[in-house]
Enzyme design. Sequence first.
Site, mmCIF file in Angstrom:
data_model
loop_
_atom_site.group_PDB
_atom_site.id
_atom_site.type_symbol
_atom_site.label_atom_id
_atom_site.label_comp_id
_atom_site.label_asym_id
_atom_site.label_seq_id
_atom_site.Cartn_x
_atom_site.Cartn_y
_atom_site.Cartn_z
ATOM 1 N N CYS A 92 14.422 8.917 -2.007
ATOM 2 C CA CYS A 92 12.979 8.706 -1.817
ATOM 3 C C CYS A 92 12.730 7.345 -1.148
ATOM 4 O O CYS A 92 13.208 6.317 -1.637
ATOM 5 C CB CYS A 92 12.264 8.767 -3.160
ATOM 6 N N GLY A 225 13.388 23.178 -0.069
ATOM 7 C CA GLY A 225 12.177 22.565 -0.608
ATOM 8 C C GLY A 225 10.916 23.215 -0.079
ATOM 9 O O GLY A 225 10.441 24.223 -0.607
HETATM 10 C C1 LIG Z 1 5.625 17.039 -1.503
HETATM 11 C C2 LIG Z 1 7.072 16.634 -1.584
HETATM 12 C C3 LIG Z 1 7.522 15.901 -2.665
HETATM 13 C C4 LIG Z 1 8.876 15.536 -2.750
HETATM 14 N N1 LIG Z 1 9.328 14.902 -3.891
HETATM 15 C C5 LIG Z 1 10.658 14.668 -4.037
HETATM 16 C C6 LIG Z 1 11.195 14.203 -5.270
HETATM 17 O O1 LIG Z 1 10.490 14.017 -6.263
HETATM 18 N N2 LIG Z 1 12.535 13.962 -5.332
HETATM 19 C C7 LIG Z 1 13.368 14.186 -4.259
HETATM 20 O O2 LIG Z 1 14.585 13.980 -4.363
HETATM 21 N N3 LIG Z 1 12.893 14.646 -3.104
HETATM 22 C C8 LIG Z 1 11.570 14.924 -2.976
HETATM 23 N N4 LIG Z 1 11.107 15.488 -1.825
HETATM 24 C C9 LIG Z 1 12.060 15.798 -0.736
HETATM 25 C C10 LIG Z 1 12.612 17.214 -0.907
HETATM 26 O O3 LIG Z 1 13.345 17.348 -2.108
HETATM 27 C C11 LIG Z 1 13.525 17.571 0.267
HETATM 28 O O4 LIG Z 1 14.601 16.671 0.304
HETATM 29 C C12 LIG Z 1 12.819 17.525 1.620
HETATM 30 O O5 LIG Z 1 11.541 18.127 1.556
HETATM 31 C C13 LIG Z 1 13.665 18.204 2.701
HETATM 32 O O6 LIG Z 1 13.929 19.539 2.349
HETATM 33 P P1 LIG Z 1 13.067 20.772 2.949
HETATM 34 O O7 LIG Z 1 13.064 20.615 4.463
HETATM 35 O O8 LIG Z 1 13.765 22.007 2.490
HETATM 36 O O9 LIG Z 1 11.677 20.632 2.415
HETATM 37 C C14 LIG Z 1 9.767 15.867 -1.719
HETATM 38 C C15 LIG Z 1 9.303 16.623 -0.631
HETATM 39 C C16 LIG Z 1 7.974 17.013 -0.561
HETATM 40 C C17 LIG Z 1 7.508 17.854 0.598
#
Ligand SMILES: Cc1cc2nc3c(=O)[nH]c(=O)nc-3n(C[C@H](O)[C@H](O)[C@H](O)COP(=O)(O)O)c2cc1C
Length: 329
Positions: A92, A225
């Site tokens: 993060c 995600g």
């Molecule tokens: C709204 C939102 C909140 C997120 N909160 C976290 C979190 O609490 N912890 C974390 O490791 N990643 C968090 N992420 C990142 C996601 O876990 C992930 O790594 C990122 O969205 C890329 O994956 P994706 O393209 O499949 O969405 C968040 C992403 C989004 C969109």
Amino acid sequence: MEKIFALAPMMSITDRHFRVFMRHIFPRLQLYTEMISTGSIIHGSRHDLLDFDPVEHPVGIQFGGCNPNELAFCARLAQERGYDEINLNIGCPSDRVQNARFGACLMAEPDLVASCVEEIKRISGLPITIKTRIGIDKYDDYEFLADFITKTSNAGCNRFFIHARKAWLKGLSPRQNRSIPPLEYDKVYKVKEDFPHLQIIANGGIHSLSAVESHLGKLDGVMIGREANRNPWFMKELSNHYFANPDESPETGREAIVRSYMQYIEEQLRQGVALKTMARHLMGIYHGQKGARHWRRMLCGDGPVSDAGLEIVESALRQVTRVQNFQHS
Ligand SMILES: Cc1cc2nc3c(=O)[nH]c(=O)nc-3n(C[C@H](O)[C@H](O)[C@H](O)COP(=O)(O)O)c2cc1C
């Protein structure tokens, strides 16, 4: 070894209700909580933060923190509550998280992360996994990532979820850091080649079966995600494709999923949980289908009033069915 399919932790999305919804959709999905900081557990309301539903198993809790003793203390609590895994957030990039010296900035402190892993393992005995990036700021060469993996795996972490983007700690918001830095899956693949004994799972930008297929050819799993939230049916397609359930009727469709989640909603309503906190997770289930707009509008258009009951979901289902039958007639 069976491939790993995981739901990415997402603040304000992967709450308990969303995770239960995902469990109805994908029985073998590995679930994770939103990031929970050690500070909020130590100083806040533990009960709410650590709560989960028994159907969620296997479920990991994601911690944000950098103090080995505090992390170990929280891990022990999580173990007592019955969580299956501790996941450390090393990805993060938000200012708040950086100011507290955890999240992505900890990639620059692999020895500290290694101490955290050791202490969590020593105190809780739960498996500990790490979710990380491929680099931060100017530290974006493969050696930097490999050094981080070496030190933290030597400390006892065997499973890494790697968001295949670096993070810019200054100048980009967390949201921009999820789309602007390019995806570099090759670095993730190289980690698996160089550390074949570790479980390496790709995360970031995965939203098609063909993408999943290609990652699984080289890695141990995928973590998804935003697509799980935008289009939950995608997760059902993955579940059907990789873990066909012989007891399930091939006709099990979106309505059946909604109805099974409605049983959970009903129980929760009786315990005083507001419908909107649960119904919001259903918004994407008709994504790309006829009637999707009606569905979203009826479900959450004006926001269901706080004392609303399941009749709102029932009438939205009727409306979608009507639109779909009309289109087919
Ligand atoms: C709204 C939102 C909140 C997120 N909160 C976290 C979190 O609490 N912890 C974390 O490791 N990643 C968090 N992420 C990142 C996601 O876990 C992930 O790594 C990122 O969205 C890329 O994956 P994706 O393209 O499949 O969405 C968040 C992403 C989004 C969109």
